[in-house]
Design an enzyme around this catalytic site. Structure first.
Site, short mmCIF file in Angstrom:
data_model
loop_
_atom_site.label_atom_id
_atom_site.label_comp_id
_atom_site.label_asym_id
_atom_site.label_seq_id
_atom_site.Cartn_x
_atom_site.Cartn_y
_atom_site.Cartn_z
CG ASP A 76 10.56 -20.84 -35.74
OD1 ASP A 76 8.95 -20.94 -36.14
OD2 ASP A 76 11.03 -19.96 -36.06
CD GLU A 138 7.43 -16.31 -38.29
OE1 GLU A 138 6.95 -15.37 -38.92
OE2 GLU A 138 8.00 -16.37 -37.31
#
Length: 387
Positions: A76, A138
């Protein structure tokens, strides 16, 4: 014959092309990586999240009956909205020795390097396995690794060492602060602003609580950093957003603010929440409800990213120092997934190509030299795992 894999830059171009902002699904990227690995004869395991809209991916090159080394990276990226990019952030641009794109340095280049070297890992007849793990979320919670970690030692190998490839300029980071975030909701009672005694102003109460957090930030600043290793050298308390009320002439019924604590080792991050609650009970709520109207304060833990603690001589530290050609470790000021691995008993360090100074900003980039240094680092790992 060794299978042919795309170059790190070619894989990075594909990885950047997927808009994997944390609010979006990462499954198209996972599909691509799964197909790439499958074409090389490498089986991968998907670990989906609860609603199936995202997934982590785990694969092993080499023996499956040994612990080995995990190369871990998140898929991400942070949003691009409101940022002044020179070109499309999801189209890799290579110019003047740099590769530009959202996620280029944080941290799709690390994944691209690892994936491009899978054929070399296969050809090396590894005696110690190398695992590649890609995660999600994350940038928001650091919880996208947890379901995969829970399977290690069960249906997935339990590694001897974990290298989280956040950009450290290939310095070996053995410690970082924790990140604990909260949402505080103040509930009051609406009334016309000309008759304040007929209501309870949630914005006033929230402002008092924010002021108290500002005072507490000074308390923790004065406590400092006992280890002497962090910059800034203290645990920080910060309020990021605040929203409340409906109109200037209405006493606000509700006010909500988001805040965080970034704690150096030895800090009890929950202490700030306890101190804020004590202040709310003693000072804020009595004042909020002094005219007999209902009022309350509720603080909810949102995210708990554990700190990475120094673990001198661990398998991960010893290995990474050798691969990076370093003789000492550093700390980093940002949180990572490394603390989640360590919390579950896995020796972990942070070490990856590129600089965090280029992350999260418009025209994010990694230099081509840093990519090459990352390749050299992983080739040393391959050689080590072959010996």
């Amino acid at each position: 014959m060794t299978p042919i894999s795309p170059t790190p830059l070619a894989i990075l171009e594909r990885l950047v092309s997927f808009d994997t902002e944390s609010s979006r699904s990462n499954l198209p990227l996972i599909d691509y990586v799964e197909s790439l690995l499958g074409g090389l004869g490498v089986r991968s395991v998907r670990v989906p999240n609860a609603d199936g809209q995202k997934a982590a991916l785990f694969c092993t090159i080499g023996p499956t009956d040994k612990g080995g080394v995990v190369l871990s990276g998140h898929t991400d990226v942070v949003p691009v909205a409101g940022q002044a990019w020179t070109t499309d952030p999801f189209t890799l641009r290579v110019q003047d020795g740099r590769a530009y794109g959202r996620g280029a340095v944080d941290m799709k280049a690390f994944a691209a390097i690892a994936l491009s070297l899978v054929p070399e890992m296969q050809a090396a007849a590894l005696k110690t396995p190398i695992h590649i793990m890609l995660s999600y979320d994350e940038e928001t919670t650091c919880m996208g690794v947890l379901d995969t970690i829970a399977r290690m030692g069960k249906d997935l190998p339990r590694p001897q060492a974990v290298i989280v490839g956040e950009p450290t300029e290939l310095q070996v980071a053995d410690a970082h602060k924790s990140v604990v975030t909260y949402n505080t909701y103040v509930h009051g009672h609406e009334a016309h602003s000309s008759k304040p005694e007929l209501g309870a102003n949630a914005v006033f109460a929230a402002a008092a609580l924010v002021h108290e957090l500002d005072r507490l930030s000074d308390v923790f600043r004065e406590r400092g950093d006992p280890s002497g290793r962090f910059d800034p050298p203290y645990s920080s308390v910060q309020v990021g957003t605040i929203h409340g009320g409906t109109a200037r002439n209405i006493l606000a019924k509700i006010c909500h603010f988001q805040w965080e604590v970034r704690g150096v080792p030895g800090t009890d991050e929950r202490e700030v929440a306890r101190m804020l609650d004590d202040y709310a009970q003693r000072v804020v709520i009595p004042r909020l409800t002094r005219d007999g109207w209902p009022g309350s304060v509720e603080t909810i833990l949102e995210v708990d990213v554990p700190r990475l603690e120094p673990d001198p001589g661990s398998a991960a530290e010893t290995l990474a120092l050798r691969l990076a050609g370093r003789n000492s470790t550093i700390t980093v000021p940002y949180g990572t997934e490394a603390g989640q691995f360590q919390r579950h008993g896995l020796p972990t360090i942070v070490c990856g190509p590129g600089s965090i100074n280029q992350a999260h900003q418009p025209d994010e980039y990694i230099t081509l030299d840093e990519i090459e240094r990352g390749v050299a680092f992983m080739r040393k790992l391959i050689a080590t795992c072959s010996a």
